[in-house]
Design an enzyme around this catalytic site. Sequence first.
Site, PDB file in Angstrom:
ATOM      1  N   GLU A  64     -33.287  47.791  31.806  1.00  0.00           N
ATOM      2  CA  GLU A  64     -32.485  46.750  31.174  1.00  0.00           C
ATOM      3  C   GLU A  64     -32.423  47.029  29.682  1.00  0.00           C
ATOM      4  OE1 GLU A  64     -32.165  41.892  30.468  1.00  0.00           O
ATOM      5  OE2 GLU A  64     -33.739  42.710  31.750  1.00  0.00           O
ATOM      6  N   CYS A 263     -30.019  40.246  32.170  1.00  0.00           N
ATOM      7  CA  CYS A 263     -29.098  39.344  31.458  1.00  0.00           C
ATOM      8  C   CYS A 263     -28.002  40.126  30.747  1.00  0.00           C
ATOM      9  CB  CYS A 263     -29.874  38.499  30.447  1.00  0.00           C
ATOM     10  SG  CYS A 263     -31.088  37.406  31.180  1.00  0.00           S
ATOM     11  N   GLU A 383     -29.603  37.572  39.121  1.00  0.00           N
ATOM     12  CA  GLU A 383     -30.381  36.323  39.113  1.00  0.00           C
ATOM     13  C   GLU A 383     -29.515  35.073  39.260  1.00  0.00           C
ATOM     14  OE1 GLU A 383     -34.534  37.219  36.802  1.00  0.00           O
ATOM     15  OE2 GLU A 383     -32.881  36.514  35.577  1.00  0.00           O
TER      16      GLU A 383
END
Length: 827
Positions: A64, A263, A383
């Site tokens: 990430e 994210c 998520e």
Amino acid sequence: MKPTKLAALAVGLAGAAFLILSVSQPRAAAKRPSNAAAEPVIITVHADKTGAPISPSLYGIFFEEINHAGDGGLYAELVRNRDFEDAPGQDGGIRGWSLHSAGSAARLSLDLSSPLTSANPHALRVDIPVGEKQVSLANEGFWGVPIKSGETYRLSFYARCSPDFEGLLSASLEGQDGKTYAKSGLTGIQGQWKKLSCTLRANGDDPKGRLTISTLAHGTLWLDVVSLFPEKTFKGRRNGLRADLAGRLRDMKPAFVRFPGGCYVEGGDYLKNAFHWKRTIGDVTERPGHLNATWNYRSTDGLGYHEFLQLCEDIHSEPLFVVNCGMAHKEFVPIDQLDPWIQEALDAIEYANGPATSKWGAERAKNGHPKPFNLRYIEIGNENGLFGAQFGGSVPMYAVRYKPFFDAIKAKYPSIRTIADTRVPHPMEFVDDHYYNGPDWFWMNTHLYDKQNRNGPKVYVGEYAVTSNCGTGNLKAALAEAAFMTGLERNGDLVELASYAPLFVNANDRKWNPDAIVFDNAKSYGTPSYWVQKLFAENRPDVNIPVDAPELVTAGGRGGIGLGTWRTQAEYKDIEVIRDGRIVYRSDFTNDASGWKPVRGKWEVADGAYRQTAPQENLRALLNNADLANARDYTLRLKARKTGGAEGFLVMFRTQGERDWYWWNIGGWNNTEHSIEKAVGGGSVPFAPHVRGSIVAGRWYDIRIEAEGERIRCYLDGTLIHDVRDRGRATLAAIAGRVSKTGEIILKVVNGAEQPREVSLDLAGAGKLDSSAQITTLTADSLEAENSLSQPDRIVPKTMRLSGVSAHFKTTVPARSLTVLRLKPVR
């Protein structure tokens, strides 16, 4: 991710424990000194039986863009804000760049008048009036440009100038003190954009150096896409990866790489910052980059979709690509507007797998890779559905977006294996489970998947790590993760994929803690968690062998009582503790709170009660009482009233201080549920089922907690809410399996206790074994021990040969250790 023979002697590295391994045939136990191992542990490996198969893709990695993992890390670009598209710095200046001149008239500014490309509209403008002497532009990179003696660096940039600009440019690598370590002239600058380049060979070292571009000319100069790469990148690729960091990934032998986030995929709160792979391929001048909103820095997208696919190929791992399903944290694409997002996912598959004659396969070939990359895994969203409508969308919101993605992908690419973010009422091939918690949670959940339904989707444990009581990556966290991983491996028929998270952290920008690999400009190291991941990946059998092993459970806690609130104001009175039939404490809040120590919050005595009036989270007061300091069994009674706020009461028992405690959380989780939680070393773990319930403000509640041995009972207004047993947590976990090709038996033993364990191994039905075996151990002299940039190898695995092995033998596993034994059959 949202904002754990004869005699042989091995000596550990700096700070590591001495490791003594002795193997013998079973015999009567001799008298042991006081510091010897505890009573022998019997581990039976049923080598004549077969357990669940183990997925060949079980152990992978998850990348990430967080903690400057890519820009300023794995991506080898050394210039910060190379395209001048970053937001201004805190001082309003051009982030990453500074102007140095003998006079004071030269000026820097950003110019939009004649962009190099539409993707990068800003250029750097330098105005140098007549009379100004040498002017230099400096870029200190990401916390310094690392200069290494003897290394060669490739510099390139685009430049143009005004008609009155006459003169040469020079480029140099300089140290912090201004000393020049490499220099080269550049010619050919003209009125239109032109790419200039040179190589710089350093004759000295400075990890905190800088790049400078200088001139003696006057007039106006424009620069854009100023890029500096070390010649030695991973596999020697241009626009490539930092060799040492990519090498650490290769050494992990990951079966797959999940990318690009996190994210980062969603764009944080809003879709305008989402990752769009088509904007990350091709020449870097055509890549606009985008804001990494969640982690508050911009990504150049130099490390783009193609580079990720190339990395997977270079380290012999499968790519697992995460696509945005039209959902950010706070913004969601309407269902009737999803088609472009679905098409983007389909096109990504074509880019990776399509023939060079297809539209996107041709783009891949144009970018230097005619052969397909063989992408097999696509995760639909990140998520989404895990945290509710206010953060990433609810399960129903995700489900209605997941299905059209699933249907479209399977219709066009039936061999692609899809992954859902959470369980939805639609066909699913995989579901992605995430776990971040304290060490105790991971020890307590080694059997999490043992009895799960095998008729549903396969499981991908996409993110997991010990994130409390872990320092910045200590041995305690790593061993807890290793214990949990024994459960993943034992259930390898269900759990086909797993990846620790996060992967990287730049020591200068630790946004998340801990991480597997820590680095600065010049050095890097693996945390103990890194080494656990590596050991499990390179010692993965094909099939499980049933194992009988005691878990060696520790007893529950001891200690006194406390009171607390969480975003709530409350008051407590009539507190009474009964132990062995006598009252050892009774509150008297008529004048003061004698014996009580506020830890956090605003605590005061008022109207015969002990009142907390602050609105923050996790506010507590602890009782200092000698009779309860080491108590395990007692009954606690009290009255409580909520006077305001969001939740209910926190009633603490068996408390040893701020980091080791139990509490009954009454009206927690936004005043919807009751449960019991405990903390060891600061990380809380729920160990009682959640019971629906809420607390009404303004009324008094009668609370009673009975703690007796393993059993804990909690009553609210005389009604039994919880009746549970606290069996402590395991300190030993073991798993065994067989490598089909060689017949080897691999045994992994995790000892989380502070003392070594003498182990009696019974390999039932194994037949004759080679008398010599390979044994690898990861240990240290403290559970809190960590590696560091100054001591990168304090905790690393040690491998040796173990002789005297047979189907029945004894050995010792060290305290605080992961031990891996590889036993070969004699054929």
